[in-house]
Design a protein around this motif. Structure first.
Motif, PDB file in Angstrom:
ATOM      1  N   SER A  65       0.831  -1.210   0.000  1.00  0.00           N
ATOM      2  CA  SER A  65       0.000   0.000   0.000  1.00  0.00           C
ATOM      3  C   SER A  65       0.863   1.257   0.000  1.00  0.00           C
ATOM      4  O   SER A  65       0.558   2.234  -0.705  1.00  0.00           O
ATOM      5  CB  SER A  65      -0.924  -0.002   1.224  1.00  0.00           C
ATOM      6  OG  SER A  65      -1.860  -1.043   1.150  1.00  0.00           O
TER       7      SER A  65
ATOM      8  N   TYR B  70      -5.172   9.148  -1.000  1.00  0.00           N
ATOM      9  CA  TYR B  70      -4.768   7.745  -0.770  1.00  0.00           C
ATOM     10  C   TYR B  70      -4.042   7.632   0.563  1.00  0.00           C
ATOM     11  O   TYR B  70      -4.290   6.703   1.346  1.00  0.00           O
ATOM     12  CB  TYR B  70      -3.878   7.265  -1.910  1.00  0.00           C
ATOM     13  CG  TYR B  70      -3.573   5.783  -1.899  1.00  0.00           C
ATOM     14  CD1 TYR B  70      -4.284   4.895  -2.700  1.00  0.00           C
ATOM     15  CD2 TYR B  70      -2.584   5.268  -1.073  1.00  0.00           C
ATOM     16  CE1 TYR B  70      -4.014   3.529  -2.698  1.00  0.00           C
ATOM     17  CE2 TYR B  70      -2.299   3.904  -1.048  1.00  0.00           C
ATOM     18  CZ  TYR B  70      -3.013   3.044  -1.859  1.00  0.00           C
ATOM     19  OH  TYR B  70      -2.750   1.692  -1.838  1.00  0.00           O
TER      20      TYR B  70
ATOM     21  N   PHE C 116       0.950   4.332  -2.817  1.00  0.00           N
ATOM     22  CA  PHE C 116       0.903   5.768  -2.522  1.00  0.00           C
ATOM     23  C   PHE C 116       2.122   6.479  -3.105  1.00  0.00           C
ATOM     24  O   PHE C 116       1.999   7.537  -3.735  1.00  0.00           O
ATOM     25  CB  PHE C 116       0.837   6.000  -1.010  1.00  0.00           C
ATOM     26  CG  PHE C 116       1.394   7.322  -0.586  1.00  0.00           C
ATOM     27  CD1 PHE C 116       0.713   8.510  -0.868  1.00  0.00           C
ATOM     28  CD2 PHE C 116       2.617   7.397   0.074  1.00  0.00           C
ATOM     29  CE1 PHE C 116       1.244   9.744  -0.500  1.00  0.00           C
ATOM     30  CE2 PHE C 116       3.153   8.618   0.452  1.00  0.00           C
ATOM     31  CZ  PHE C 116       2.461   9.790   0.155  1.00  0.00           C
TER      32      PHE C 116
END
Length: 650
Positions: free
Chosen positions: A556, A587, A560
């Motif tokens: 994740s 985000y 980003f």
């Protein structure tokens, strides 16, 4: 701040961009900015000559070399000791400083600065040591970009903007330490887009069009250093210089530095700007917030921000002598966020596995994101208007604007789906959502062996009652919003240096820090959180995300970072660039990698007109004690309303 950076930044800034002026060239007067015209001879008669102000104990100065720090604690003092290329005025607009003229003729690829010839380096005793010339900025750039001399301090902007800077940084990083430290500027000049055609002309060549490059000149990375000082101290001693061994070009000397007590700045009679309105001395005392009101009443301080209890005492008593003098401060330029530590350590240096597993879980973080009603926490800063302190974006509001005038943070808020403020309820708080994420987190984490309540270590400076009171309110907020069955906030203390005692050994579960922009672009905020990026300040120093081991978390974070890097590559369309950065910021927040906390808007009693100070949402200069309008008598509420109205009219 950073990763493959050759592609980062530069764009055609909209004419409406906030606070950035002189975008293509600002020819100025021969002085670095005269005092505000409102400061008349009559007002000067009542002006303070020797200012006495304060700083919180947990914000003590730790460094004296401006190129080697990115901490506001240091920069708020150092901006008075060094003279920059450009300054900002009380409206945040650029004005001449050492550079009397500057500009670009090719849309921001090449920037030329014409320097004054009367700026001197002096020691603490006022002895002239050397002329300040264009070569000092070349020497400084080599120092900043030399990994073994300066680490990664203040590198993000040069790496992103200046041609060849990334290549030279990588080159020095690949060298043995001794070899890199022995380098002079010759190799850098071969590789990096900086030159001095003569002693008083400085030219920067940007990697891509950067019409906002001049806003960078207010930041620490663009200050000078004399090679003669480096020779005098020795390379290994430069970063550890003190107020007694450093050289000065700014309006003040730091003549006294008593750790955790006070510092005294004394007017530099060799300062180039002879028209500047300066104090004879400025004394900065380190004061616990609970002592401020008493010191004000005793006449020992010229300004104070009011702690909650003292503000209530005054505000609720119509007969209190100070009620007619209450005024709300201008918002400081810092956006405060909660920064999680993804690689927390115990006091014995071993990993805190229970915390590290918990914080890597997205549902765990999102339960915090939605579950903390911070109204009481903000009331510790501003109980009259606590929601004036509400912060729901990562980037500071008022820094950037789309071409239609929309504040960049408003676009972020829109993308987050947040409601408009009703002046009463926090916009992000959602107890139902928080409860759902809490339930999910406890199920997922229990399966991984995490025990509840998760112990959360939060550090404040020892002996500061105001810090303890605010932390106690935060602890109550955690208990009420998240439940003591889920997390337990432990309030712990450090003695003097949070950086050395807590952050470096990675003891905190999270930290609350404020970031102020170094220049006018979203990259300066967003890049602080990128994964695998050497100049990402928070990633490398606080979140320690690069040491994380959870595969989902890393994936994740990489997503980003890819969004941020792609946004940085857009430089030919400002709105498109901002839109892409807003997507990256959304985000960041939707995955609760960090949680926006507050803006610093307080109530005060003061003899200083805040609207006469340098004021920009970027750079390191807002604490420069230059051209301030002051009065030996406290300003009234009505006078401050007039200052505010006059400021808005400019």
């Amino acid at each position: 701040m950073k990763k493959t950076v050759a592609q980062i930044t530069a764009l055609t800034m909209a004419a409406a961009m906030a606070l950035t002026a002189c975008g293509t060239g600002g020819k100025g007067t021969e002085n670095g900015g005269a005092a505000d015209s409102s400061q008349t001879a009559d007002s000067d008669k009542n002006a303070i000559k020797d200012l006495v102000t304060y700083e919180a104990p947990n914000r003590e100065q730790e460094g004296f070399f401006i190129l080697n720090t990115e901490k506001a604690n240091d920069l708020n003092v150092l901006c008075n000791l060094y003279a920059p290329l450009l300054e900002v005025d009380e409206n945040g607009k650029l004005r001449p400083a050492v550079a009397k003229e500057w500009g670009t003729e090719d849309g921001g690829l090449t920037w030329t600065f014409k320097l004054r010839d009367d700026v001197k380096w002096v020691d603490i005793n006022g002895n002239v040591k050397a002329d300040c010339t264009a070569q000092d900025w070349i020497t400084a750039m080599e120092w900043v970009l030399n990994f073994h001399k300066n680490g990664s301090q203040n590198t993000s902007m040069p790496l992103a903007l200046i041609k060849g800077a990334q290549d030279y940084y990588n080159y020095t990083k690949s060298l043995p330490e001794a070899e890199a430290k022995a380098l002079d500027t010759s190799k850098m000049l071969e590789m990096v887009g900086i030159e001095a055609p003569d002693d008083y002309t400085l030219v920067y060549h940007c990697a891509v069009n950067a019409p906002y490059f001049d806003t960078v000149c207010t930041s620490a990375c663009m200050y000078p250093v004399s090679q003669a000082l480096i020779d005098e101290l020795g390379v290994d001693n430069v970063n550890g210089m003190t107020n007694e061994t450093m050289w000065y070009t700014g309006p003040y000397f730091e003549t006294t530095f008593t750790m955790n007590n006070e510092k005294i700045l004394t007017r530099n009679e060799n300062y180039y700007d002879k028209d500047a309105k300066l104090f004879d001395t400025v004394t900065v005392r380190m004061v616990d917030g609970t002592q401020l009101y008493q010191l004000w009443q005793n006449g020992e301080l010229d300004n104070i921000a009011l702690a909650e209890a003292d503000l209530r005492t005054i505000y609720n008593d119509d007969n209190n002598q100070w009620k007619p003098y209450l005024s709300e401060t201008r918002p400081k330029k810092f956006s405060y966020q909660m920064h999680f530590n993804f690689d927390k350590r115990k006091e014995d240096g071993t990993p805190d596995e229970n915390w590290n597993k918990a914080v890597a879980n997205e549902a765990f973080r999102l339960s915090w994101y939605y579950g903390l009603n911070l109204t009481n926490y903000w009331s510790r800063t501003n109980f009259i208007e606590p929601l004036h302190c509400e912060n729901v974006a990562y980037t500071m509001k008022g820094l950037l604007y789309f071409s239609d005038g929309t504040d960049y943070t408003e676009r972020v808020e829109e993308k987050l789906g947040l409601p408009a403020s009703d002046g009463t309820n926090p916009r992000r708080y959602d107890a139902a959502k928080s409860a759902e994420y809490k339930k999910q987190a406890m199920e997922e984490l229990s399966a991984k062996g995490v025990t509840f309540p998760v112990q959360v270590d939060y550090y404040i400076i020892a002996g500061d009652q105001n810090a303890l009171d605010k932390a106690t309110v935060l602890k109550q907020t955690f208990a009420e919003g998240l439940g003591e069955d889920f997390v337990n906030l432990n309030i712990k203390t450090f003695v003097s240096s949070q950086s050395k005692e807590v952050v470096q050994p990675a003891l905190g579960s999270f930290y609350i820090n404020g970031w102020g922009a170094d220049y006018g672009d979203p990259a300066n905020f967003i890049d602080q959180e990128r994964y695998g990026y050497d100049a990402a300040y928070y990633s490398n120093n606080y979140s320690r995300i690069n040491n994380a081991t959870d595969e989902d978390l890393i994936a994740s974070y990489k997503e980003f970072s890819a969004l941020a890097e792609a946004a940085g590559a857009i430089y030919d369309d400002t709105d498109k660039r901002y839109e892409a950065y807003a997507d990256a910021e959304v985000y960041l927040l939707q995955h609760a990698f960090t949680i926006p906390m507050e803006y610093e808007v307080q109530w005060q009693l003061t003899k200083i007109n805040d609207y006469s100070k340098m004021n920009a949402m970027y750079g390191a200069q807002n604490y420069t004690y230059k051209n301030w309008q002051t009065s030996v008598d406290a300003y009234t509420t009505e006078q401050y309303k007039e200052f505010q109205s006059a400021g808005k009219a400019k």
